[in-house]
Design a protein around this motif. Structure first.
Motif, PDB file in Angstrom:
ATOM      1  N   SER A   7       0.844  -1.624   0.275  1.00  0.00           N
ATOM      2  CA  SER A   7       0.348  -0.102   0.646  1.00  0.00           C
ATOM      3  C   SER A   7       0.351   1.137   0.265  1.00  0.00           C
ATOM      4  CB  SER A   7      -0.468   0.098   1.565  1.00  0.00           C
ATOM      5  OG  SER A   7      -1.299   1.465   1.789  1.00  0.00           O
ATOM      6  N   TYR A   9       0.392   3.902   1.137  1.00  0.00           N
ATOM      7  CA  TYR A   9       0.299   4.271   2.802  1.00  0.00           C
ATOM      8  C   TYR A   9       1.562   3.160   3.808  1.00  0.00           C
ATOM      9  CZ  TYR A   9      -4.389   6.530   0.462  1.00  0.00           C
ATOM     10  OH  TYR A   9      -5.020   6.970  -0.535  1.00  0.00           O
ATOM     11  N   ARG A  12       3.916   5.607   5.507  1.00  0.00           N
ATOM     12  CA  ARG A  12       3.153   7.391   6.591  1.00  0.00           C
ATOM     13  C   ARG A  12       3.139   6.504   7.557  1.00  0.00           C
ATOM     14  NH1 ARG A  12       4.887  10.890   8.830  1.00  0.00           N
ATOM     15  NH2 ARG A  12       2.767  12.313   9.194  1.00  0.00           N
ATOM     16  N   LEU A  13       1.983   5.470   7.389  1.00  0.00           N
ATOM     17  CA  LEU A  13       1.708   4.661   8.375  1.00  0.00           C
ATOM     18  C   LEU A  13       3.140   4.104   9.417  1.00  0.00           C
ATOM     19  CD1 LEU A  13      -0.903   2.768   7.146  1.00  0.00           C
ATOM     20  CD2 LEU A  13      -1.803   4.847   8.794  1.00  0.00           C
TER      21      LEU A  13
END
Length: 195
Positions: A7, A9, A12-13
């Motif tokens: 992903s 994201y 960043r997560l």
């Protein structure tokens, strides 16, 4: 919400998780998250994130661990050699980076190799002559690249500088003369270097 490893994201997560752990005072947990990610995917970017977290947390230098992890990974996946070279440079082990680069030359990208070569030429110019000559020859012979001659000619100033750094001014002229003879059937290549 479950986020898979591919992903956009995920990174960043992970950064948010590390920030939250640091804010909560769980510095060992933050370092553990970075170490686990580096163990899964040992890259120079991952190493920089690990170092940043360790510096914030006040932990031990992870360089030896990270370099060992990369060397182990290379035995199974040689493409990680480029990451090893970048991490070695990041920790100031330029000589080791050079040795690894020579040993795993075909796993380094062209720009990475040229950057490393320029860096080596500044401190050990005699060691850069043959690699530069090899790059020129590879560029000339790369028939898949329409700009191959331009790329080869663009390498010549760096090669000239290396010859000059070791005091072999005439040797560069001799090299050009040999290059002209060797590639006399390639007038498109010769035009820019004869002028």
């Amino acid at each position: 919400m479950i986020v898979n490893a591919g992903s956009p994201y995920t990174d960043r997560l992970r950064d948010l998780l590390v920030d939250m752990l640091l804010a909560a005072g769980d510095t060992p947990g933050a370092v553990r998250v970075r170490r686990e990610e580096f163990a899964r995917h040992p890259t120079a970017a991952g190493y920089r994130s690990l170092i940043d977290t360790v510096e914030t947390a006040g932990g031990d230098d992870p360089a030896a661990w990270a370099l060992g992890m990369l060397r182990d990974r290379i035995t199974q996946q040689p493409a990680y050699a480029s990451e090893l070279v970048d991490v070695l440079l990041a920790v100031g082990r330029d000589d080791q980076a050079w040795e690894e680069a020579l040993h795993h030359r075909w796993w380094l990208g062209g720009p990475q190799w040229q950057t490393l070569l320029a860096r080596r030429a500044a401190t050990h110019p005699e060691e850069a002559i043959q690699p530069y000559r090899d790059l020129v020859e590879q560029a000339i012979l790369n028939s898949a690249d329409k700009r191959r001659y331009r790329r080869a000619v663009a390498l010549l100033p760096a090669l000239r500088a290396v010859y000059q750094a070791i005091g072999e001014h005439a040797a560069f002229g001799q090299y050009l003369a040999e290059l002209r003879v060797e590639h006399k059937r390639r007038p498109t290549f010769l035009n820019p270097i004869t002028g």
